[in-house]
Scaffold this motif. Sequence first.
Motif, short mmCIF file in Angstrom:
data_model
loop_
_atom_site.label_atom_id
_atom_site.label_comp_id
_atom_site.label_asym_id
_atom_site.label_seq_id
_atom_site.Cartn_x
_atom_site.Cartn_y
_atom_site.Cartn_z
N ILE A 24 47.35 37.17 26.41
CA ILE A 24 48.29 37.32 27.49
C ILE A 24 48.02 38.25 28.53
N GLU A 25 46.92 38.96 28.45
CA GLU A 25 46.70 40.13 29.36
C GLU A 25 45.68 39.28 30.46
N ARG A 26 45.49 40.30 31.70
CA ARG A 26 44.56 39.89 32.69
C ARG A 26 43.13 40.08 32.09
N PRO A 27 42.26 39.08 32.12
CA PRO A 27 41.01 39.09 31.47
C PRO A 27 40.22 40.44 31.55
N ILE A 28 39.94 41.01 30.42
CA ILE A 28 39.28 42.42 30.42
C ILE A 28 37.90 42.14 30.23
N PRO A 29 36.88 42.87 30.81
CA PRO A 29 35.42 42.47 30.64
C PRO A 29 34.79 42.26 29.30
N THR A 30 34.04 41.11 29.06
CA THR A 30 33.52 41.03 27.69
C THR A 30 32.74 42.03 27.07
N ALA A 31 32.35 42.89 27.78
CA ALA A 31 31.51 44.22 27.21
C ALA A 31 32.51 45.24 26.74
N GLU A 32 33.91 45.02 27.17
CA GLU A 32 35.07 46.04 26.69
C GLU A 32 35.41 45.21 25.44
N LYS A 33 35.45 44.10 25.42
CA LYS A 33 35.96 43.39 24.20
C LYS A 33 34.92 43.75 22.87
#
Lengths: 311, 311
Positions: A24-33
Amino acid sequence: MRTTPPLPPRINLREVGPRDGLQIERPIPTAEKLRLLDLLVRSGLKRIEATAFVSPRAVPAMADAREVAEALRQWPDVQWSALVASEGGAHRALEAGVRTIEYVVSAADGHSRANVKRTTAESLAGVGRIADLVHDAGGTCEVIVATAWDCPFDGPTPDDRVLNIAREAVSQGADALCLGDTIGTATPLRVVQLIGAVQEIAPRVPVGLHMHNTRGAGLACILAAMQIGVVDIDASIGGLGGCPFAPGASGNVPTEELVHLCEEMGVATGCDLDALVEAAGFAQQAVGRPLPSGVLKAGGRPGALSRVPGR
Amino acid sequence: MRTTPPLPPRINLREVGPRDGLQIERPIPTAEKLRLLDLLVRSGLKRIEATAFVSPRAVPAMADAREVAEALRQWPDVQWSALVASEGGAHRALEAGVRTIEYVVSAADGHSRANVKRTTAESLAGVGRIADLVHDAGGTCEVIVATAWDCPFDGPTPDDRVLNIAREAVSQGADALCLGDTIGTATPLRVVQLIGAVQEIAPRVPVGLHMHNTRGAGLACILAAMQIGVVDIDASIGGLGGCPFAPGASGNVPTEELVHLCEEMGVATGCDLDALVEAAGFAQQAVGRPLPSGVLKAGGRPGALSRVPGR
């Protein structure tokens, strides 16, 4: 002296923050995931729902599912899972290397239509083909029953709808079931009653629990479920989450609150609480808003003894 | 099918928000406190901790104790209580018309010194004189055991310290006991084990539970306690509260979350959930910050049926 029922020696915790939490969040960068996944792995979690292979238009935060999934092979000791809503999603997940596939069937038509534009019956009819696809690739297929207790549109879900899904899903090849309290309205007696009935119908597959903590009752429900032997339990780091298609839903039970509860009662989780708090802090920073976890704010019990009374 | 232990048909809920909740806040006008009390009474609560007769320098938010206490006679159907820390406080509370007096004894010397500048033994020695004073006025005296599980300064509290307080307090005339989880570190097995041991030592007096929800485990602890028959349970409207002398403490279990949990399980509380949510909304406005209650945010279960499964 009166006492409470014995608890299982350990639970089989599944972390769902990276999927159910972040969707549900605004997309966070893949590297942060991937950094979050690394922190979760380091905390000792052995089952993690990494992503969802669903429409990137409907759930932009999961648009990088393939990239995330392909990075998972660096942590081979973890059972990684991905959620899918269709045969196409299952195909893409398998192609990206995921071997534990979760397929959602909403027990209420109202939520089912809002979530996947299909009725419960239409979703349920897809279990067999998806299970076959997953089994052919050597994987396992879990059916998650959403709105198992209440639906934000249809109100209380009749038990029969859940029991029918459980019976059908298993007969079509589901290897596991999970009951989702999508809008966080369930309470301990309802949880014990429904999960007990599902276990009777499906005695050969694990039946798990996915509790949203919207009304603060998540841990109480999980305690009651553990008292009847339930060990497959979902939680979300920091209490991340909600459901974009279920008004009023909040996040799952925070993983670190569940681990604190369990470990203090001698129920092993395999997790290190300080490492989880670190991961929750990172998740909070990544989404840029305060997360609801009490253990994230307060830490574990100061001066805790490892000895648990009566054990 | 495995099931969980039966629950009591009803609980004897005590609302502590106006005292334990408001004591850490900047003082709110007396008229607003009385408006909150009125909303709490209208919600059906029959036991309410209204104020504390303590040093106005140490706890400025309770400086209007006398004014609040004298206003309580307009609601004669409620059992109003006040907290005291000394004989002088008990005297002032009785003079203002309060007849249910709570006297705190911290089980840990560290918290006791920070809270009342006395050791546990020194506080305990005061029980007899206060109980006599209260009994002479026709009232009842409850001893609240703070830091019953853990102390922010001394770490884990040995059970013996709590059992000794229980034994001594009752022999000195206490009519009731209450165990306080001051910093919200207790978990269900510890709660059941300690409260069970206190009940054995003091079988003729009610033994209540006062859970802070700092690590999200409050309702799970209360569920376990109800399973062994505990019915005297504290909660705080909106989850108001904390302890000014216990670093890291947060508010009590929110009253409306406890009422939602209980009523959904067929455990009567005598309260109307919508009225409690209104009171919690007013409390939130009065203190000017978001309160942590999930039921305040989300309301009760939409479309809830009054029928509870299995009852």
